[in-house]
Design a protein around this motif. Structure first.
Motif, PDB file in Angstrom:
ATOM      1  N   SER A   9       7.856  66.631 -17.454  1.00 33.09           N
ATOM      2  CA  SER A   9       7.327  66.847 -16.333  1.00 33.09           C
ATOM      3  C   SER A   9       6.858  68.561 -16.037  1.00 33.09           C
ATOM      4  O   SER A   9       5.791  68.841 -15.738  1.00 33.09           O
ATOM      5  N   ARG A  66      11.525  68.070  -7.579  1.00 36.48           N
ATOM      6  CA  ARG A  66      10.301  68.395  -6.739  1.00 36.48           C
ATOM      7  C   ARG A  66      10.308  69.991  -6.725  1.00 36.48           C
ATOM      8  O   ARG A  66       9.253  70.634  -6.506  1.00 36.48           O
ATOM      9  N   ALA A  67      11.507  70.714  -6.630  1.00 40.33           N
ATOM     10  CA  ALA A  67      11.555  72.065  -6.464  1.00 40.33           C
ATOM     11  C   ALA A  67      10.852  73.004  -7.724  1.00 40.33           C
ATOM     12  O   ALA A  67       9.965  73.721  -7.933  1.00 40.33           O
ATOM     13  N   THR A  92       8.889  71.754 -10.171  1.00 42.00           N
ATOM     14  CA  THR A  92       7.392  71.269 -10.296  1.00 42.00           C
ATOM     15  C   THR A  92       6.601  71.710  -9.225  1.00 42.00           C
ATOM     16  O   THR A  92       5.616  71.216  -9.156  1.00 42.00           O
ATOM     17  N   SER A  93       7.146  72.290  -7.925  1.00 47.27           N
ATOM     18  CA  SER A  93       6.329  72.822  -6.871  1.00 47.27           C
ATOM     19  C   SER A  93       5.127  73.681  -7.421  1.00 47.27           C
ATOM     20  O   SER A  93       5.439  74.412  -8.479  1.00 47.27           O
ATOM     21  N   GLU A 104       0.740  67.651  -8.336  1.00 51.13           N
ATOM     22  CA  GLU A 104       2.206  67.592  -8.032  1.00 51.13           C
ATOM     23  C   GLU A 104       2.697  66.219  -8.106  1.00 51.13           C
ATOM     24  O   GLU A 104       1.577  65.112  -7.731  1.00 51.13           O
ATOM     25  N   LEU A 105       3.871  65.885  -8.619  1.00 51.53           N
ATOM     26  CA  LEU A 105       4.250  64.506  -8.561  1.00 51.53           C
ATOM     27  C   LEU A 105       4.278  63.789  -7.102  1.00 51.53           C
ATOM     28  O   LEU A 105       4.756  64.677  -6.164  1.00 51.53           O
ATOM     29  N   ASP A 106       3.976  62.668  -7.039  1.00 54.85           N
ATOM     30  CA  ASP A 106       4.342  62.200  -5.560  1.00 54.85           C
ATOM     31  C   ASP A 106       5.870  61.536  -5.491  1.00 54.85           C
ATOM     32  O   ASP A 106       6.337  61.497  -6.507  1.00 54.85           O
ATOM     33  N   ASP A 107       6.130  61.025  -4.359  1.00 55.42           N
ATOM     34  CA  ASP A 107       7.557  60.630  -4.067  1.00 55.42           C
ATOM     35  C   ASP A 107       7.824  59.484  -5.191  1.00 55.42           C
ATOM     36  O   ASP A 107       8.980  59.469  -5.674  1.00 55.42           O
ATOM     37  N   VAL A 157       8.625  60.990  -8.388  1.00 49.64           N
ATOM     38  CA  VAL A 157       9.553  61.770  -8.492  1.00 49.64           C
ATOM     39  C   VAL A 157      11.020  60.963  -8.692  1.00 49.64           C
ATOM     40  O   VAL A 157      11.818  61.139  -9.531  1.00 49.64           O
ATOM     41  N   ARG A 172      16.081  64.400  -7.726  1.00 49.24           N
ATOM     42  CA  ARG A 172      15.073  64.339  -7.090  1.00 49.24           C
ATOM     43  C   ARG A 172      14.590  65.554  -6.499  1.00 49.24           C
ATOM     44  O   ARG A 172      13.602  66.250  -6.647  1.00 49.24           O
ATOM     45  N   ARG A 173      15.532  66.310  -5.939  1.00 43.57           N
ATOM     46  CA  ARG A 173      15.302  67.506  -5.243  1.00 43.57           C
ATOM     47  C   ARG A 173      14.981  68.675  -6.173  1.00 43.57           C
ATOM     48  O   ARG A 173      14.062  69.312  -6.008  1.00 43.57           O
TER      49      ARG A 173
END
Length: 204
Positions: free
Chosen positions: A169, A96-97, A99-100, A180-183, A186, A92-93
């Motif tokens: 993604s 997120r990183a 695709t920021s 951006e993807l939401d939680d 992700v 997950r981390r």
């Protein structure tokens, strides 16, 4: 190094990053960078001989966060109590990183200038995805030795993990999807990637 020099360089690189992302490499001038940074033109030229050198500094500065993420990989996968949960959190981390918005924009910029900066693109690849894959490979090798994974080729397994987590993604983001993807997204993407990875390489 003189703290004033450090502050000046930071301001120049920050301004350069913003302008390169807004206007592209060709559309940015060092005079504009000086104005955005709030420093004298001479200060820019004293620190960076030309626009090419500043562009290199901008791209390589962005690789600095990789060291922290590599440390996270080592920590997360070093004898975890719950391997699947540790891998889900790490995935997950990573998603997120990668695709920021800011990092995606920087990658697009570098890809667009790859013919002008082929060596810089190679260095970025080595410093960012290359280091992450190497750290994952080392962790998977240790987990295999401990009997918690079944991995014959750690580097290939690390590449599989990265693609399962990031794959489509990251492709969509690089090709223009600015959202951006939401939680929840992700979690769903990362968790399914880990499930597929463990189906191939797990011991259960």
């Amino acid at each position: 190094m003189d703290p004033r020099v450090v502050r000046t360089r930071f301001a120049i690189v920050a301004a350069g990053t913003d302008l390169f992302l807004e206007r592209g490499y060709v559309g940015t001038s060092l005079d504009e960078v000086a104005a955005r940074a709030g420093v004298a033109k001479r200060s820019v030229y004293n620190n960076y001989a030309d626009k090419e050198e500043l562009f290199r500094a901008v791209v390589l500065t962005a690789t600095g966060t990789t060291s922290a993420f590599v440390a996270e990989i080592v920590s997360a996968l070093e004898e975890p109590d719950d391997l699947e949960e540790a891998m889900r959190d790490l995935a997950r981390r990573q998603l997120r990183a990668a695709t920021s918005t800011r990092l995606v924009r920087l990658r697009r910029l570098l890809i667009g200038e790859v013919s002008r900066f082929p060596d810089l693109a190679r260095e970025y690849a080595e410093r960012v995805p290359g280091r992450v894959v190497a750290a994952l490979a080392a962790a998977f090798e240790q987990l295999t030795a401990a009997g918690r994974l079944r991995v014959e080729d750690p580097e290939r397994a690390a590449e599989h993990f990265a693609f399962l987590v990031l794959g489509s993604s990251l492709d969509r983001a690089l090709l223009g999807d600015a959202r951006e993807l939401d939680d929840a997204e992700v979690a769903a993407i990362a968790d399914s990637g880990v499930t597929a990875f463990l189906a191939a390489y797990g011991t259960g």
